[in-house]
Design an enzyme around this catalytic site. Structure first.
Site: not given
Length: 228
Positions: A149, A151
């Site tokens: 999430y 990234a």
């Protein structure tokens, strides 16, 4: 407040719950015409009566064009897109994220916003409109337990800047709003983030959320936000 949105047509993805639903309500209060997008139609009374709804799975590459076509058929213009829909998973360790979880997270959190932007930019050129992407403070303060999430949200920041650089000269703005932890259905649904935190900290969900906010994320306010 008056944001001069009377008659503006705004698409909101993930518009039937959480931050997306709160956004739809606020836009309607400001006089905008809202098109809410989600996988399935909400229960009666969830959306304001004036909001139009489009059912779409944003992981489908054809979804962006479908949403754009339906909106133009109804209103003949698009003034803004709010890229809000997101996938959020946590694991005890970064090593716990399987390839499919990385793919599905980026499909919803990055590829879908890119496809939607690509679909609506021609219409936004006509209205000198706006792209608003709902990011996350996790994009700047990553956490191994939500690595996929975080990234994807960091990548969304980069996407927004690229859109701003290319289409700013056409009068199209592209901005990111990055909330901190917000208590939505992602927190409180069965198996949601609150229960995942409770398992991690070996305590009840409410205490686990407080521990997460105070000790892990170290939020200056010491509290979780609400969609409103």
């Amino acid at each position: 407040m008056n944001l001069d949105l009377d008659g503006h047509v705004v698409i909101v993805t993930g518009g039937t719950s959480g931050i997306g639903l709160a956004t739809a309500h606020e836009l309607v209060a400001e006089g905008a015409r809202v098109v809410a997008v989600a996988r399935s139609e909400p229960q009666p009374g969830v959306l304001p009566d004036t909001v139009d709804f489009v059912a779409a799975d944003l992981s489908d590459p054809a979804a962006g064009d479908h949403v754009m076509t339906r909106t133009l058929a109804w209103y003949g213009r698009i003034d803004a897109l709010v890229n809000n829909a997101a996938r959020f998973e946590t694991r005890p360790s970064l090593l716990g994220f399987a390839d499919e979880e990385w793919r599905s997270t980026f499909e919803t959190n990055l590829f879908a916003p890119a496809r939607l932007a690509r679909a609506v930019v021609p219409a936004l050129r006509e209205t000198r409109g706006s792209l608003v992407h709902i990011g996350s403070e996790a994009g700047r303060m990553p956490d191994p337990t939500m690595a996929a999430y975080a990234a994807s949200k960091a990548a969304l920041l980069s996407l927004s800047k690229s859109l701003a650089i290319e289409f700013g000269p056409d009068g199209i703005r592209s901005n990111v709003v990055s909330p901190g932890p917000t208590r939505t259905a992602l927190f409180d649904a069965p198996g949601g983030f609150a229960e995942q935190l409770a398992d991690r900290f070996d305590t009840d969900p409410d205490t686990a959320v407080e521990t997460f906010v105070r000790d892990e994320r170290r939020l200056p306010t010491g509290r979780v936000g609400r969609p409103e």
